[in-house]
Design an enzyme around this catalytic site. Structure first.
Site, PDB file in Angstrom:
ATOM      1  N   SER A   1     -13.278   3.774  -3.135  1.00  0.00           N
ATOM      2  CA  SER A   1     -12.988   4.927  -2.290  1.00  0.00           C
ATOM      3  C   SER A   1     -12.785   6.176  -3.135  1.00  0.00           C
ATOM      4  O   SER A   1     -12.224   6.129  -4.230  1.00  0.00           O
ATOM      5  CB  SER A   1     -11.722   4.668  -1.469  1.00  0.00           C
ATOM      6  OG  SER A   1     -11.271   5.849  -0.837  1.00  0.00           O
TER       7      SER A   1
ATOM      8  N   LYS B   1     -22.844   5.414   5.236  1.00  0.00           N
ATOM      9  CA  LYS B   1     -21.921   4.474   5.877  1.00  0.00           C
ATOM     10  C   LYS B   1     -21.432   5.068   7.194  1.00  0.00           C
ATOM     11  O   LYS B   1     -21.080   6.246   7.256  1.00  0.00           O
ATOM     12  CB  LYS B   1     -20.731   4.209   4.956  1.00  0.00           C
ATOM     13  CG  LYS B   1     -19.708   3.224   5.478  1.00  0.00           C
ATOM     14  CD  LYS B   1     -18.620   3.007   4.432  1.00  0.00           C
ATOM     15  CE  LYS B   1     -17.602   1.990   4.887  1.00  0.00           C
ATOM     16  NZ  LYS B   1     -16.779   2.469   6.012  1.00  0.00           N
TER      17      LYS B   1
ATOM     18  N   HIS C   1     -15.952   2.177  10.761  1.00  0.00           N
ATOM     19  CA  HIS C   1     -14.765   2.537   9.973  1.00  0.00           C
ATOM     20  C   HIS C   1     -13.596   1.598  10.282  1.00  0.00           C
ATOM     21  O   HIS C   1     -12.433   2.005  10.301  1.00  0.00           O
ATOM     22  CB  HIS C   1     -14.364   3.991  10.240  1.00  0.00           C
ATOM     23  CG  HIS C   1     -13.807   4.694   9.040  1.00  0.00           C
ATOM     24  ND1 HIS C   1     -14.508   5.642   8.350  1.00  0.00           N
ATOM     25  CD2 HIS C   1     -12.616   4.593   8.398  1.00  0.00           C
ATOM     26  CE1 HIS C   1     -13.782   6.099   7.341  1.00  0.00           C
ATOM     27  NE2 HIS C   1     -12.619   5.467   7.360  1.00  0.00           N
TER      28      HIS C   1
ATOM     29  N   THR D   1     -19.902   8.554   3.539  1.00  0.00           N
ATOM     30  CA  THR D   1     -19.370   8.204   4.849  1.00  0.00           C
ATOM     31  C   THR D   1     -19.711   9.301   5.857  1.00  0.00           C
ATOM     32  O   THR D   1     -19.367  10.464   5.656  1.00  0.00           O
ATOM     33  CB  THR D   1     -17.851   7.999   4.778  1.00  0.00           C
ATOM     34  OG1 THR D   1     -17.585   6.857   3.952  1.00  0.00           O
ATOM     35  CG2 THR D   1     -17.265   7.744   6.157  1.00  0.00           C
TER      36      THR D   1
END
Length: 359
Positions: free
Chosen positions: A103, A229, A253, A152
């Site tokens: 992350s 993503k 998510h 993301t």
């Protein structure tokens, strides 16, 4: 203490160990948490059709993903602040994982994680308002030997996570995101009653105007493959590939964004068909057993990523706990492959699932 034999047992043990506010942050979802529950429940609806009179004496779980050989199709999804679960944080997770998607809000530096990693590393990114934040992270990932980037798409802002709102959740003192400058992270440690510090931070720092041209721009900034993503539809998969994406991660998510969104595994076949072998298709959300992994592979996933389960293992036993959770999933996957008459990943397709055909 008796040996923990399932991911569910690690979940229960982690809940006993972690402070309630941290547990809620790691385990909660958005809104009424319907999508959070649906991610798990959707797997249970997929019944298996085993085959027999098949030689299953030498099962093989290995696969190749973006040129890297992996012992199993199971990696760790990007989850922020692993030090919330264990003092070693992402360094311990990296030692345990065959593939780790780090992350951008990791609580250890990209370089520390790379020095410890047992397998390939990918770096997850959010679309920050300041583009130099994004490009700076890309350069560091390249220099540290990361093998891919994961952008993301589903977070123009953090969803309304009611557990965090009720607790006025903020990141505890002493745990930071060291890969981002202090100005970018301002406010994440400031607790306010009735407000999530992370939701407030996302509104300040994330650019909600992410468009296909921005994805193309990011892909042009690096030689690393860029995956996207948060894809849940064929249209978005096709759009992403047309603008330079090397692959997609089917994800909602973990039920933490749009409550009521389709369960990840229910979107998988549509997305995999749209990609059509032009790049890897990964899935995260709701994977709790090796049988779930097999179901996802049958629907077209190249591999799966697990988030919360890895953190549960980390909370219980650090590196060894995270590795134990991943080993449980791999052992369950091998059993399921053998008992269903699919000893190799190449043998797994939609014919394994009752009443399911790829679109």
């Amino acid at each position: 203490m008796d040996a923990l034999l399932t991911v569910a047992e690690y979940e229960a043990a982690a809940q006993e160990l972690l402070p309630p506010g941290i547990w809620d942050y790691l385990s909660g979802g958005s809104g009424q948490e319907r999508t959070l529950a649906a991610n798990v429940d959707a797997f249970a609806r997929l019944a298996l059709r085993p085959r027999f009179l098949v030689d299953v004496s030498e099962p093989d779980l290995s696969t190749t993903l973006l040129g890297a050989r992996l012992p199993t199709p199971i990696g760790v999804a990007p989850v922020a602040y692993h030090r919330l679960a264990h003092p070693e944080g992402e360094v311990a997770t990296a030692r345990a994982a065959s593939l780790l998607v780090v992350s951008v809000f990791a609580s250890r530096t990209l370089e520390e994680i790379a020095a410890a990693a047992a397998g390939p590393l990918w770096l997850q990114l959010y679309w920050f308002r300041r583009r130099e934040v994004v490009t700076g992270l890309v350069r560091r990932a390249e220099d540290a030997g990361y093998q891919a980037l994961v952008l993301t798409l589903d977070t123009p802002r953090v969803g309304r996570r009611l557990r965090d709102v009720r607790r006025g959740f903020a990141i505890p003192a002493g745990i930071v995101a060291p890969n981002l400058e202090a100005a970018v992270m301002a406010g994440t440690h400031e607790a306010v009653d009735g407000e999530s510090a992370l939701a407030r931070h996302s509104r300040e720092q994330f650019d909600p105007a992410l468009r296909p041209a921005d994805l193309a721009w990011l892909c042009a900034q690096t030689d690393l493959p860029v995956l996207v993503k948060g894809v849940l539809t064929a249209r978005d998969a096709e759009l992403a590939l047309a603008h330079g994406a090397a692959g997609v991660v089917v994800s909602n998510h973990g039920g933490r964004q749009l409550d009521g969104a389709v369960a990840s595994v229910d979107a998988l076949a549509e997305v995999a068909a749209a990609v059509g072998g032009r790049g890897p298709v990964l899935l995260d959300g709701g994977v709790r057993t090796g049988v779930d992994v097999l179901r996802a592979l049958a629907l077209g996933a190249s591999a799966v990523l697990v988030g919360r389960p890895a953190l549960w293992g980390l909370a219980v036993g650090g590196e060894s706990g995270a590795r134990a959770v991943l080993d449980i999933l791999a052992a369950e996957l091998e059993d399921a492959m053998v008992l269903s008459g699919r000893p190799r990943l190449s043998d797994v397709d939609s014919s394994l699932l009752a009443g399911v055909q790829r679109p």
